[in-house]
Design an enzyme around this catalytic site. Structure first.
Site, PDB file in Angstrom:
ATOM      1  CB  SER A  33       1.829   4.243  -0.923  1.00  8.01           C
ATOM      2  OG  SER A  33       2.947   5.391  -1.566  1.00  8.01           O
ATOM      3  CE1 TYR A  82       5.029   0.538  -1.292  1.00  2.00           C
ATOM      4  CE2 TYR A  82       4.633   2.155  -2.205  1.00  2.00           C
ATOM      5  CZ  TYR A  82       5.281   1.317  -0.003  1.00  2.00           C
ATOM      6  OH  TYR A  82       4.846   1.964   0.445  1.00  2.00           O
TER       7      TYR A  82
END
Ligand SMILES: NC(=O)c1ccc[n+]([C@@H]2O[C@H](COP(=O)([O-])OP(=O)(O)OC[C@H]3O[C@@H](n4cnc5c(N)ncnc54)[C@H](OP(=O)(O)O)[C@@H]3O)[C@@H](O)[C@H]2O)c1
Length: 239
Positions: free
Chosen positions: A136, A149
């Site tokens: 990501s 995350y």
């Protein structure tokens, strides 16, 4: 044997039930993969004769081991793995529920570790393999609210880079594709104004399309990409 780019290949995609993972699994099926194995916690959602779904929680090591035992009933080899399954809880660190942080570590980091190592044992026999992690932009942009995350996604590149060294003699490459934002259940969890502001600041200021993702998947998976390993490619100009 089927025809197409992935004829002769057996592919494992985690998180294949919806979102990006489903699009990736369908891409391999549409391009002639002999078999696509899908892992997700829920039931399969792809109806194709070459698709085999297994209900596996990649955040649970026992479940992954059982999943591999089960998939060996349908194939004795895997050539391509896409570690796509992930969970996201976006919250300031001081109020992040510990269980949500733990879930991100289990699913987003330990899961790809377990799946990659079990798949590598199968790839060893044919001395060929491609392991592709879905990362990501958060790993690079380090947005507020995404401490765990982003750390997991950064760790995913490190995981791939070390495995790239360990698996190189087996002709197994390990790479990471850092996508920016694409419509999905995961994206819908985030405030849209926050996403829009991040996207507006990118060199290519638009969200990812499925084809942007599939393009890099094809690149990493290609026969000609034998020397492409331990790399992270970000979409949209993130670096
Ligand atoms: N969408 C974005 O904007 C965006 C941006 C950057 C990176 N990403 C990354 O892209 C990947 C796909 O995201 P997405 O947006 O498609 O997410 P999504 O819509 O939430 O879908 C997640 C998929 O993973 C599965 N999954 C979740 N937890 C699992 C577990 N413990 N074990 C097995 N499967 C599990 C889900 O199925 P079940 O619920 O049935 O398990 C589902 O198929 C992820 O790695 C994500 O971090 C997405």
């Amino acid at each position: 044997m089927s025809e197409g780019l992935y004829a002769g290949k057996v592919v494992l995609v985690t998180g294949s039930r919806r979102g990006v993972g489903k699009a990736i699994a369908e891409h391999f099926l549409n391009n002639g993969a002999d078999k696509v194995i899908g892992f997700a916690r829920g039931a399969g959602s792809i109806d194709h004769p070459n698709y085999h779904h297994f209900e596996v929680d990649v955040g649970d090591t026992e479940s992954v081991i059982k999943g591999f035992a089960a998939l060996k009933q349908v194939t004795d080899s895997i050539q391509i793995v896409v570690n796509n399954a992930a969970v996201l809880t976006s919250q300031y660190s001081m109020i992040m529920p510990p269980a949500a942080a733990q879930a991100m570590v289990n699913v987003n980091l330990l899961g790809p570790f377990m799946v990659s190592r079990e798949a590598a044992k199968m790839m060893r026999k044919r001395k060929w393999g491609r392991i592709i992690n879905i990362g990501s932009m958060a790993a690079s942009l380090e947005p507020i609210g995404d401490s765990m995350y982003a750390a997991c996604k950064a760790g995913l590149s490190t995981l791939a880079n070390v495995m790239a060294k360990e698996f190189a003699t087996m002709n197994v490459t390990c790479n990471t594709l850092g996508i920016n934002a694409i419509e999905s259940d995961m994206l819908a969890q985030l405030p849209r104004d926050k996403i829009d502001a991040i996207i507006a600041g990118l060199p290519v200021p638009r969200m990812s399309k499925e084809d942007d993702i599939l393009n890099v998947i094809d690149f990493f998976a290609a026969e000609r990409s034998a020397q492409i390993t331990a790399q992270t490619v970000f979409l949209g100009g993130v670096n």
